[in-house]
Design a protein around this motif. Structure first.
Motif, PDB file in Angstrom:
ATOM      1  N   TYR A 414     -36.689  73.774  68.005  1.00  0.00           N
ATOM      2  CA  TYR A 414     -35.646  74.599  67.746  1.00  0.00           C
ATOM      3  C   TYR A 414     -34.488  73.741  67.100  1.00  0.00           C
ATOM      4  O   TYR A 414     -33.721  74.022  66.196  1.00  0.00           O
ATOM      5  N   ALA A 415     -34.340  72.348  67.736  1.00  0.00           N
ATOM      6  CA  ALA A 415     -33.387  71.570  67.198  1.00  0.00           C
ATOM      7  C   ALA A 415     -33.580  71.206  65.843  1.00  0.00           C
ATOM      8  O   ALA A 415     -32.426  71.164  65.065  1.00  0.00           O
ATOM      9  N   ALA A 416     -34.709  70.836  65.189  1.00  0.00           N
ATOM     10  CA  ALA A 416     -34.807  70.243  63.657  1.00  0.00           C
ATOM     11  C   ALA A 416     -34.473  71.673  62.711  1.00  0.00           C
ATOM     12  O   ALA A 416     -34.189  71.660  61.879  1.00  0.00           O
ATOM     13  N   MET A 417     -35.066  72.840  63.313  1.00  0.00           N
ATOM     14  CA  MET A 417     -35.028  73.979  62.421  1.00  0.00           C
ATOM     15  C   MET A 417     -33.517  74.644  62.417  1.00  0.00           C
ATOM     16  O   MET A 417     -33.001  75.012  61.496  1.00  0.00           O
ATOM     17  N   HIS A 418     -32.897  74.696  63.508  1.00  0.00           N
ATOM     18  CA  HIS A 418     -31.317  75.332  63.666  1.00  0.00           C
ATOM     19  C   HIS A 418     -30.324  74.163  63.068  1.00  0.00           C
ATOM     20  O   HIS A 418     -29.692  73.917  63.904  1.00  0.00           O
ATOM     21  N   ALA A 419     -30.622  73.837  61.942  1.00  0.00           N
ATOM     22  CA  ALA A 419     -29.637  73.064  61.237  1.00  0.00           C
ATOM     23  C   ALA A 419     -29.238  73.427  59.766  1.00  0.00           C
ATOM     24  O   ALA A 419     -30.095  74.321  59.451  1.00  0.00           O
ATOM     25  N   GLU A 537     -31.944  84.329  63.391  1.00  0.00           N
ATOM     26  CA  GLU A 537     -30.536  83.505  64.298  1.00  0.00           C
ATOM     27  C   GLU A 537     -31.445  83.467  65.788  1.00  0.00           C
ATOM     28  O   GLU A 537     -31.224  82.513  66.519  1.00  0.00           O
ATOM     29  N   GLU A 538     -32.249  84.660  65.992  1.00  0.00           N
ATOM     30  CA  GLU A 538     -32.859  84.661  67.507  1.00  0.00           C
ATOM     31  C   GLU A 538     -33.994  83.731  67.754  1.00  0.00           C
ATOM     32  O   GLU A 538     -34.116  83.026  68.587  1.00  0.00           O
ATOM     33  N   LEU A 539     -34.696  83.613  66.603  1.00  0.00           N
ATOM     34  CA  LEU A 539     -35.679  82.316  66.558  1.00  0.00           C
ATOM     35  C   LEU A 539     -35.263  80.999  66.183  1.00  0.00           C
ATOM     36  O   LEU A 539     -35.886  79.822  66.545  1.00  0.00           O
ATOM     37  N   GLY A 540     -34.144  80.817  65.844  1.00  0.00           N
ATOM     38  CA  GLY A 540     -33.404  79.492  65.737  1.00  0.00           C
ATOM     39  C   GLY A 540     -33.893  78.976  64.444  1.00  0.00           C
ATOM     40  O   GLY A 540     -34.134  77.951  64.309  1.00  0.00           O
ATOM     41  N   ILE A 541     -34.075  79.663  63.270  1.00  0.00           N
ATOM     42  CA  ILE A 541     -34.652  79.282  62.093  1.00  0.00           C
ATOM     43  C   ILE A 541     -33.495  79.293  61.148  1.00  0.00           C
ATOM     44  O   ILE A 541     -33.287  80.415  60.370  1.00  0.00           O
ATOM     45  N   GLY A 542     -33.065  78.034  60.782  1.00  0.00           N
ATOM     46  CA  GLY A 542     -31.716  78.048  59.965  1.00  0.00           C
ATOM     47  C   GLY A 542     -30.585  78.557  60.747  1.00  0.00           C
ATOM     48  O   GLY A 542     -30.518  78.845  61.867  1.00  0.00           O
ATOM     49  N   LEU A 543     -29.375  78.471  59.763  1.00  0.00           N
ATOM     50  CA  LEU A 543     -28.200  78.599  60.374  1.00  0.00           C
ATOM     51  C   LEU A 543     -27.589  79.823  59.595  1.00  0.00           C
ATOM     52  O   LEU A 543     -27.811  79.880  58.329  1.00  0.00           O
ATOM     53  N   VAL A 544     -27.495  81.039  60.326  1.00  0.00           N
ATOM     54  CA  VAL A 544     -27.008  82.214  59.859  1.00  0.00           C
ATOM     55  C   VAL A 544     -25.537  82.284  59.851  1.00  0.00           C
ATOM     56  O   VAL A 544     -24.882  82.109  60.971  1.00  0.00           O
ATOM     57  N   THR A 545     -24.862  82.438  58.746  1.00  0.00           N
ATOM     58  CA  THR A 545     -23.286  82.721  58.748  1.00  0.00           C
ATOM     59  C   THR A 545     -22.977  84.056  58.766  1.00  0.00           C
ATOM     60  O   THR A 545     -23.385  84.887  58.109  1.00  0.00           O
ATOM     61  N   THR A 546     -22.299  84.404  59.755  1.00  0.00           N
ATOM     62  CA  THR A 546     -21.686  85.804  59.996  1.00  0.00           C
ATOM     63  C   THR A 546     -20.268  86.072  59.111  1.00  0.00           C
ATOM     64  O   THR A 546     -19.428  85.273  59.796  1.00  0.00           O
ATOM     65  N   PHE A 547     -20.053  86.741  58.577  1.00  0.00           N
ATOM     66  CA  PHE A 547     -18.691  87.005  57.774  1.00  0.00           C
ATOM     67  C   PHE A 547     -18.000  88.228  58.437  1.00  0.00           C
ATOM     68  O   PHE A 547     -18.793  89.105  58.724  1.00  0.00           O
TER      69      PHE A 547
END
Length: 547
Positions: A414-419, A537-547
């Motif tokens: 999770y730490a490596a992918m959620h960035a 976002e739930e899986l923690g794959i990448g950063l999802v930006t919410t506008f």
């Protein structure tokens, strides 16, 4: 014998001048000429014959007064008055006199509504030229010989014939099968070689517009006959080799460019500005890119190696079947390095099993090399000892595939992918590109590997349904993400045509081949299906930006 109508000898000569072809169907025409003595316009008879032969000459002018008047009068029965013997003889004498004196075309009855303008001499000459420039047709003499020597009570009882082939250059024999399909087809092929030599190819296909299945099980079959020079693909020309070599060089360059782009965080600022700033007009010094070429070569070798291994899989599957393949035309692409290659069959496939095996061999071989590269690259990415070889890529990359994103998330954590960026080994990129390209080529549409496999396993009608669904998903961006549009255009331009039928295009391929194909298509969908924001976002794959 019925009486003649107002079509005179001049009209008959005009008919021969309009409709006489090179004699490809002279036997059928002579049969229809006997029927022309009825009270039917001779040109209308020609029109019906042309419709039977697959032509559409619906602009002839009908010179008959009442079409099939004799049959209409007969249907009235007792309402008609009988003619005396003297009147009949007088009428026959007048008609015999009219045959001796050609009637003018302009003297037809004024109440006739013409069906359309008659052809002029230029149009007639154009039709003759089209006939001469068209493909060589089956010799009518050979058709009679084949019907006499090959077909009969013990093999296949012919009831009628139809045009066969893309331009109607062949003959399709329709009728009733008198034995097992495979045994009858093998016997007919052997007898055809004995009777005509190496002149024709015989195809066993499903009967078009069949009303029901064969009583022995399976679909009703028909047999198509084509000349070998018409049905078999031509040899590869010198220009085709030149084009294939040029495309391979361009594909190599695109793979190297992909390797350089993977090091985007290391490129000099002036180079970055040129590639990212639309207002930049002056190109930077390309000498600045030379130090990055050496580090880009391993990734380029990996991507290009997957494509070469894909083609080797096709050739290895085709060699035992004695099927010739053409030279592959590699398609360069900056995003994936390559879209794969276009490889043509240079010989007619013997049966549908061969089509499925050769079609699946390429994507399976490419995936068999790409998946280990992808997995090994993920393991090296999590190894601290290989930190010097890692490259930084945006984490959004892993949202492009549901299957590959989940595997990456399970391996890197999770730490490596959620960035914003993820440090990965170049083998991950090579494996990712190889798996994505293999998945694209396995889509069931057109003449792609997946389309050929579906056509062989489930038939042409099933491929049409699969193809429409695939085009819809690509058009909506459901499959492939940002690559759906360029890939869809590539398929429409280069790969939309369905593959030609096999010699034996009826026999089933077996349950395990169909099962393997269905599983492969499911994996293709999972590979090309992108992650939506909520799931990412739930899986923690990448950063999802919410506008």
């Amino acid at each position: 014998m019925g009486t003649l109508t107002s079509c005179s000898l001049t009209t008959l000569n005009f008919r021969f001048r309009v409709c006489h072809t090179r004699g490809a169907f002279s036997g059928r025409i002579r049969q229809l000429e006997h029927k022309s003595l009825k009270n039917i316009c001779f040109l209308c008879t020609e029109r019906s014959k042309r419709e039977i032969l697959g032509r559409r000459f619906d602009r002839f002018t009908c010179f008959s007064i009442n079409g099939n008047e004799e049959e209409d009068n007969t249907s009235k029965g007792s309402n008609l008055t009988t003619t005396s013997t003297e009147e009949a003889e007088a009428r026959n004498a007048d008609e015999f006199k009219s045959e001796q004196t050609p009637a003018s075309i302009s003297s037809r009855s004024p109440n006739v509504a013409p069906m359309g303008p008659a052809y002029d001499n230029f149009q007639i000459d154009s039709f003759k030229l089209m006939e001469l420039l068209g493909p060589e047709k089956v010799d009518p003499t050979d058709v009679k010989l084949i019907k006499k020597k090959l077909f009969g009570y013990s093999t296949f009882w012919v009831t009628r014939e139809e045009p066969f082939g893309d331009l109607g250059e062949g003959i399709l024999f329709l009728g009733n099968l008198r034995g097992k399909r495979e045994a009858v087809f093998t016997k007919l092929q052997r007898q055809l070689a004995e009777v005509t030599g190496d002149k024709y190819n015989l195809f066993m296909v499903e009967e078009p517009n069949s009303e029901g299945p064969d009583p022995r099980g399976g679909p009703r079959v028909s047999f198509g006959l084509l000349r070998k020079e018409v049905s078999e693909p031509g040899p590869t020309t010198l220009w085709q080799y030149v084009i294939a070599l040029l495309l391979f060089v361009l594909t190599t360059g695109s793979c190297v460019e992909l390797g350089i782009a993977s090091q985007i965080n290391r490129l000099p600022p002036e180079v970055m500005k040129y590639f990212t700033d639309p207002n930049a007009t002056e190109p930077p010094d390309m000498q600045l890119l030379l130090p990055f070429v050496d580090s880009a070569l391993p990734l380029a070798y990996g991507v290009l190696g997957v494509q070469l291994f894909h083609e080797v899989g096709h050739f290895l599957a085709a060699f035992p079947k004695k099927v010739k393949l053409g030279i592959p035309y590699f398609i360069p692409n900056i995003t994936l390095g390559s879209f794969g290659a276009i490889t043509q069959f240079k010989s007619i496939l013997p049966d549908r099993r061969t089509k499925v095996d050769i079609s699946l061999a390429g994507p399976f071989a490419g995936a068999a090399l790409s998946f280990p590269m992808f997995c090994v690259g993920l393991l090296l990415s999590s190894n601290p000892g290989a930190a010097g070889d890692l490259v930084q890529v945006p984490s959004m990359l892993f949202q492009g595939s549901l299957l590959l994103g989940l595997i990456s998330r399970a391996t890197l954590g999770y730490a490596a992918m959620h960035a914003a960026t993820v440090s990965i080994h170049p083998l991950v990129i090579a494996g990712w590109c190889g798996l994505t390209t293999s998945a694209f080529n396995m889509l069931p549409v057109g003449c792609l590997d997946g389309g050929r496999a579906v056509q062989g396993a489930f038939g042409k009608n099933a491929l049409i349904g699969f193809g429409l669904t695939t085009y819809t998903l690509l058009g909506l961006g459901v499959l492939g993400g940002p690559l759906s549009l360029p890939w869809g255009l590539y398929v429409l331009i280069c790969q939309r045509t369905l593959e030609k039928p096999c010699l034996n295009d009826v026999s089933e391929v077996g349950t395990w081949r169909r099962t393997a194909l269905i599983v492969a298509i499911l994996l293709v969908v999972l590979t090309l299906l992108p992650l939506w924001d909520e799931l990412a976002e739930e899986l923690g794959i990448g950063l999802v930006t919410t506008f």
